[in-house]
Design a protein around this motif. Structure first.
Motif, PDB file in Angstrom:
ATOM      1  N   ARG A   1       0.981  -1.495  -0.037  1.00 35.78           N
ATOM      2  CA  ARG A   1       0.154  -0.187  -0.055  1.00 35.78           C
ATOM      3  C   ARG A   1       0.923   1.190   0.297  1.00 35.78           C
ATOM      4  O   ARG A   1       0.597   2.230  -0.902  1.00 35.78           O
ATOM      5  CB  ARG A   1      -0.874   0.001   1.240  1.00 35.78           C
ATOM      6  CG  ARG A   1      -1.913   1.150   1.200  1.00 35.78           C
ATOM      7  CD  ARG A   1      -2.211   1.418   2.701  1.00 35.78           C
ATOM      8  NE  ARG A   1      -1.270   1.717   3.633  1.00 35.78           N
ATOM      9  CZ  ARG A   1      -0.619   2.905   3.696  1.00 35.78           C
ATOM     10  NH1 ARG A   1      -0.686   3.988   2.886  1.00 35.78           N
ATOM     11  NH2 ARG A   1       0.507   2.984   4.464  1.00 35.78           N
ATOM     12  N   ALA A   2       1.891   1.441   0.872  1.00 36.91           N
ATOM     13  CA  ALA A   2       2.689   2.441   0.959  1.00 36.91           C
ATOM     14  C   ALA A   2       3.679   2.807  -0.337  1.00 36.91           C
ATOM     15  O   ALA A   2       3.800   3.933  -0.867  1.00 36.91           O
ATOM     16  CB  ALA A   2       3.861   2.444   2.219  1.00 36.91           C
ATOM     17  N   MET A   3       3.936   1.489  -0.868  1.00 35.74           N
ATOM     18  CA  MET A   3       4.743   1.611  -2.183  1.00 35.74           C
ATOM     19  C   MET A   3       3.957   2.116  -3.162  1.00 35.74           C
ATOM     20  O   MET A   3       4.393   3.018  -3.991  1.00 35.74           O
ATOM     21  CB  MET A   3       5.362   0.177  -2.501  1.00 35.74           C
ATOM     22  CG  MET A   3       6.193   0.336  -3.656  1.00 35.74           C
ATOM     23  SD  MET A   3       5.323   0.321  -5.376  1.00 35.74           S
ATOM     24  CE  MET A   3       4.914  -1.706  -5.199  1.00 35.74           C
ATOM     25  N   ARG A   4       2.715   1.799  -3.519  1.00 40.03           N
ATOM     26  CA  ARG A   4       1.844   2.275  -4.319  1.00 40.03           C
ATOM     27  C   ARG A   4       1.370   3.629  -4.227  1.00 40.03           C
ATOM     28  O   ARG A   4       1.495   4.470  -5.089  1.00 40.03           O
ATOM     29  CB  ARG A   4       0.746   1.357  -4.653  1.00 40.03           C
ATOM     30  CG  ARG A   4       1.310  -0.039  -5.206  1.00 40.03           C
ATOM     31  CD  ARG A   4       0.183  -0.886  -5.660  1.00 40.03           C
ATOM     32  NE  ARG A   4       0.855  -2.098  -6.301  1.00 40.03           N
ATOM     33  CZ  ARG A   4       0.748  -3.302  -5.772  1.00 40.03           C
ATOM     34  NH1 ARG A   4       0.187  -3.730  -4.516  1.00 40.03           N
ATOM     35  NH2 ARG A   4       1.378  -4.350  -6.083  1.00 40.03           N
ATOM     36  N   LEU A   5       1.290   3.955  -3.161  1.00 37.45           N
ATOM     37  CA  LEU A   5       1.039   5.254  -2.562  1.00 37.45           C
ATOM     38  C   LEU A   5       2.015   6.286  -3.178  1.00 37.45           C
ATOM     39  O   LEU A   5       1.944   7.246  -3.481  1.00 37.45           O
ATOM     40  CB  LEU A   5       0.487   5.512  -1.333  1.00 37.45           C
ATOM     41  CG  LEU A   5       0.241   7.233  -0.717  1.00 37.45           C
ATOM     42  CD1 LEU A   5      -0.899   7.479  -1.654  1.00 37.45           C
ATOM     43  CD2 LEU A   5       0.021   7.180   0.547  1.00 37.45           C
ATOM     44  N   SER A   6       3.365   5.931  -2.773  1.00 37.53           N
ATOM     45  CA  SER A   6       4.400   6.631  -3.044  1.00 37.53           C
ATOM     46  C   SER A   6       4.563   6.637  -4.698  1.00 37.53           C
ATOM     47  O   SER A   6       4.968   7.915  -5.263  1.00 37.53           O
ATOM     48  CB  SER A   6       5.760   5.785  -2.497  1.00 37.53           C
ATOM     49  OG  SER A   6       5.683   5.805  -0.887  1.00 37.53           O
ATOM     50  N   LEU A   7       4.420   5.910  -5.481  1.00 40.15           N
ATOM     51  CA  LEU A   7       4.210   5.881  -6.869  1.00 40.15           C
ATOM     52  C   LEU A   7       3.430   6.686  -7.437  1.00 40.15           C
ATOM     53  O   LEU A   7       3.731   7.749  -8.474  1.00 40.15           O
ATOM     54  CB  LEU A   7       3.991   4.476  -7.551  1.00 40.15           C
ATOM     55  CG  LEU A   7       5.065   3.701  -7.406  1.00 40.15           C
ATOM     56  CD1 LEU A   7       4.673   2.383  -8.226  1.00 40.15           C
ATOM     57  CD2 LEU A   7       6.467   4.104  -8.339  1.00 40.15           C
ATOM     58  N   ALA A   8       2.237   7.090  -6.824  1.00 42.77           N
ATOM     59  CA  ALA A   8       1.204   7.908  -7.166  1.00 42.77           C
ATOM     60  C   ALA A   8       1.817   9.196  -6.791  1.00 42.77           C
ATOM     61  O   ALA A   8       1.579  10.289  -7.636  1.00 42.77           O
ATOM     62  CB  ALA A   8      -0.060   7.719  -6.485  1.00 42.77           C
ATOM     63  N   TRP A   9       2.230   9.261  -5.804  1.00 44.16           N
ATOM     64  CA  TRP A   9       2.884  10.587  -5.130  1.00 44.16           C
ATOM     65  C   TRP A   9       4.221  11.071  -6.296  1.00 44.16           C
ATOM     66  O   TRP A   9       4.407  12.181  -6.299  1.00 44.16           O
ATOM     67  CB  TRP A   9       3.159  10.631  -3.835  1.00 44.16           C
ATOM     68  CG  TRP A   9       1.935  10.761  -2.743  1.00 44.16           C
ATOM     69  CD1 TRP A   9       0.589  10.905  -3.242  1.00 44.16           C
ATOM     70  CD2 TRP A   9       2.289  10.794  -1.266  1.00 44.16           C
ATOM     71  NE1 TRP A   9       0.006  11.050  -2.216  1.00 44.16           N
ATOM     72  CE2 TRP A   9       0.716  10.869  -1.008  1.00 44.16           C
ATOM     73  CE3 TRP A   9       3.327  10.533  -0.539  1.00 44.16           C
ATOM     74  CZ2 TRP A   9       0.543  10.839   0.360  1.00 44.16           C
ATOM     75  CZ3 TRP A   9       2.876  10.688   0.571  1.00 44.16           C
ATOM     76  CH2 TRP A   9       1.543  10.470   1.249  1.00 44.16           C
ATOM     77  N   ALA A  10       4.719  10.041  -6.583  1.00 40.71           N
ATOM     78  CA  ALA A  10       5.997  10.445  -7.485  1.00 40.71           C
ATOM     79  C   ALA A  10       5.721  11.203  -8.720  1.00 40.71           C
ATOM     80  O   ALA A  10       6.104  12.084  -9.095  1.00 40.71           O
ATOM     81  CB  ALA A  10       6.689   9.067  -7.818  1.00 40.71           C
ATOM     82  N   GLU A  11       4.463  10.739  -9.329  1.00 44.78           N
ATOM     83  CA  GLU A  11       3.899  11.385 -10.479  1.00 44.78           C
ATOM     84  C   GLU A  11       3.748  12.840 -10.299  1.00 44.78           C
ATOM     85  O   GLU A  11       3.804  13.676 -11.092  1.00 44.78           O
ATOM     86  CB  GLU A  11       2.580  10.561 -11.207  1.00 44.78           C
ATOM     87  CG  GLU A  11       3.102   9.376 -11.583  1.00 44.78           C
ATOM     88  CD  GLU A  11       2.011   8.471 -12.397  1.00 44.78           C
ATOM     89  OE1 GLU A  11       2.206   8.254 -13.602  1.00 44.78           O
ATOM     90  OE2 GLU A  11       0.996   8.306 -11.690  1.00 44.78           O
ATOM     91  N   ARG A  12       2.772  12.998  -9.367  1.00 44.43           N
ATOM     92  CA  ARG A  12       2.431  14.535  -8.740  1.00 44.43           C
ATOM     93  C   ARG A  12       3.539  15.234  -8.385  1.00 44.43           C
ATOM     94  O   ARG A  12       3.556  16.227  -8.836  1.00 44.43           O
ATOM     95  CB  ARG A  12       1.483  14.414  -7.596  1.00 44.43           C
ATOM     96  CG  ARG A  12       0.133  13.632  -8.104  1.00 44.43           C
ATOM     97  CD  ARG A  12      -0.765  13.437  -6.756  1.00 44.43           C
ATOM     98  NE  ARG A  12      -0.916  14.528  -5.840  1.00 44.43           N
ATOM     99  CZ  ARG A  12      -1.536  14.473  -4.562  1.00 44.43           C
ATOM    100  NH1 ARG A  12      -1.698  13.384  -4.267  1.00 44.43           N
ATOM    101  NH2 ARG A  12      -1.475  15.631  -4.170  1.00 44.43           N
ATOM    102  N   SER A  13       4.565  14.661  -7.649  1.00 46.10           N
ATOM    103  CA  SER A  13       5.784  15.372  -7.545  1.00 46.10           C
ATOM    104  C   SER A  13       6.508  15.912  -8.864  1.00 46.10           C
ATOM    105  O   SER A  13       7.181  17.022  -8.905  1.00 46.10           O
ATOM    106  CB  SER A  13       6.759  14.612  -6.616  1.00 46.10           C
ATOM    107  OG  SER A  13       6.227  14.270  -5.300  1.00 46.10           O
ATOM    108  N   LYS A  14       6.503  14.912  -9.757  1.00 48.99           N
ATOM    109  CA  LYS A  14       7.329  15.396 -10.898  1.00 48.99           C
ATOM    110  C   LYS A  14       6.553  16.516 -11.834  1.00 48.99           C
ATOM    111  O   LYS A  14       7.363  17.268 -12.377  1.00 48.99           O
ATOM    112  CB  LYS A  14       7.443  14.036 -11.581  1.00 48.99           C
ATOM    113  CG  LYS A  14       8.337  14.133 -12.990  1.00 48.99           C
ATOM    114  CD  LYS A  14       8.772  12.855 -13.565  1.00 48.99           C
ATOM    115  CE  LYS A  14       9.791  12.899 -14.737  1.00 48.99           C
ATOM    116  NZ  LYS A  14       9.365  13.502 -15.886  1.00 48.99           N
TER     117      LYS A  14
END
Length: 381
Positions: free
Chosen positions: A160-173
């Motif tokens: 769960r935390a890893m996939r949330l981090s991936l979603a946040w990665a796109e938004r951060s970029k």
């Protein structure tokens, strides 16, 4: 304005020597980044930090957003001017401190709401706000917002935390691009998560590589797992990351961890260990760790290391350092922190030279053996 670029100079096995170019200078890797959490490397002047060989220091988004405030730092000319460090600065995203320090936090897919550990004031940290803060600080190397969980944890929680981090990665970029980070010569790193689950580490690394970040950080390690697990996760993760981008292992660590991680292809490190240890009477040397609280040093006229280029290691006796530690003098913290950071930087320089010479395996073996032997010639009055 310099672009954020990575250039491989030499390799020896999986170990890499390279140069990272930022808007504020050149970073030679393997690199150790002293931690300047609140705009200062504790017990050190910035010119001393530079003189040890450091090309880059780390600042903390969470602490600086709370005090003195990112907007204030920006009005005062940015973090480089504010702390009198005209060289490269890396900032973390603030996520780890929110998870570990903040009170009454509430996390969902949009971000995390929390209360300051300083005064209880309420704040919201989203991927966009994290990037905005790092931009206001003027950081040369910035991190996406991620969720870092401590190990051990269930595989479902890690996923769960890893996939949330991936979603946040796109938004951060997207936020980094909107704020003009690339045009300012700044770089943004995606952060690989996945705990101690190999399949999740691979999934995270591959997804982030496809997003084409300026660099890649490996997070969620050195958070309670044994060293062999950490190294296993590195061996799983690193082959999935682009060879043409820098690799940063976050929060690591001991000299042993660093040498073993360089052997597996890591370029950059940060850790509070050398500065924290220095404030508590512990010196890092080529002989291993020397605890200056120990009474055996009370009559020892030898320096920590007579061959060192660092005055703190070369010009003060162990007896004097022991006295300062026992007396609670601030100078003990200053000298031992100086010694420790100088030792870490000499270790990095030695690895860079060995990689270029093709002798890294021998350097690694000799260095580890030196720590294992320790200071085998105790002083005899």
């Amino acid at each position: 304005m310099s672009r954020y670029t990575y250039r491989l100079i030499a390799s020896d096995g999986m170990a890499r020597r390279s140069e990272l170019t930022t808007a504020h200078g050149l970073v030679k890797t393997p690199a150790f980044m002293p931690v300047g959490t609140q705009g200062t490397v504790k017990a050190m002047y910035t010119d001393q930090v530079r003189a040890t060989g450091a090309d880059v220091v780390l600042g903390n988004t969470y602490h600086l957003m709370l005090r003195p405030g990112a907007e204030r730092v920006a009005r005062l000319g940015g973090l480089h001017r504010f702390m009198n460090w005209p060289h490269t600065i890396l900032t973390d995203s603030g996520g780890f401190q929110v998870m570990s320090l903040a009170q009454l936090r509430k996390l969902d897919e949009t971000g995390v709401k929390f209360r300051s550990h300083l005064d209880g004031s309420e704040h919201v940290l989203t991927p966009e706000r994290s990037i905005e803060i790092q931009g206001l600080l003027g950081a040369d190397i910035q991190m996406q917002l991620d969720e870092c969980i401590r190990l051990p944890a269930s595989e479902d929680e890690v996923a769960r935390a890893m996939r949330l981090s991936l979603a946040w990665a796109e938004r951060s970029k997207a936020a980094f691009a909107a704020m003009g980070g690339p045009e300012k010569g700044q770089g943004l790193h995606g952060i690989v998560q996945g705990g101690d689950v190999k399949s999740l580490r691979i999934e995270s690394a591959r997804e982030l590589a496809a997003m084409d970040f300026g660099g890649y950080s490996i997070g969620g390690l050195a958070v309670g797992e044994p060293q062999d697990v950490m190294l296993d996760m590195l061996e799983t993760t690193l082959p999935e990351l682009p060879e043409t981008k820098p690799r940063y292992l976050m929060g690591v660590g001991t000299p042993e961890d660093i040498v073993e991680s360089v052997a597996r292809g890591v370029d950059m490190f940060d850790c509070v260990l050398p500065t924290r240890a220095g404030r508590h009477g512990l010196a890092y040397t080529r002989f291993g760790k020397i605890n200056l609280k120990n009474a055996r040093h009370a009559d020892d006229p030898r320096p920590l290391d007579e061959t060192s280029n660092c005055p703190a290691a070369r010009d003060y006796s162990r007896a004097y350092l022991h006295h300062l530690v026992k007396a609670g003098e601030a100078l003990s913290m200053m000298l031992l922190t100086w010694n420790n950071l100088a030792y870490y930087q000499s270790l990095m320089a030695g690895m860079r030279e060995a990689i270029s010479a093709g002798t890294f395996a021998g350097f690694r073996e000799e260095t580890l053996a030196g720590w294992a032997r320790g200071d085998i010639a105790p002083h005899v009055p």
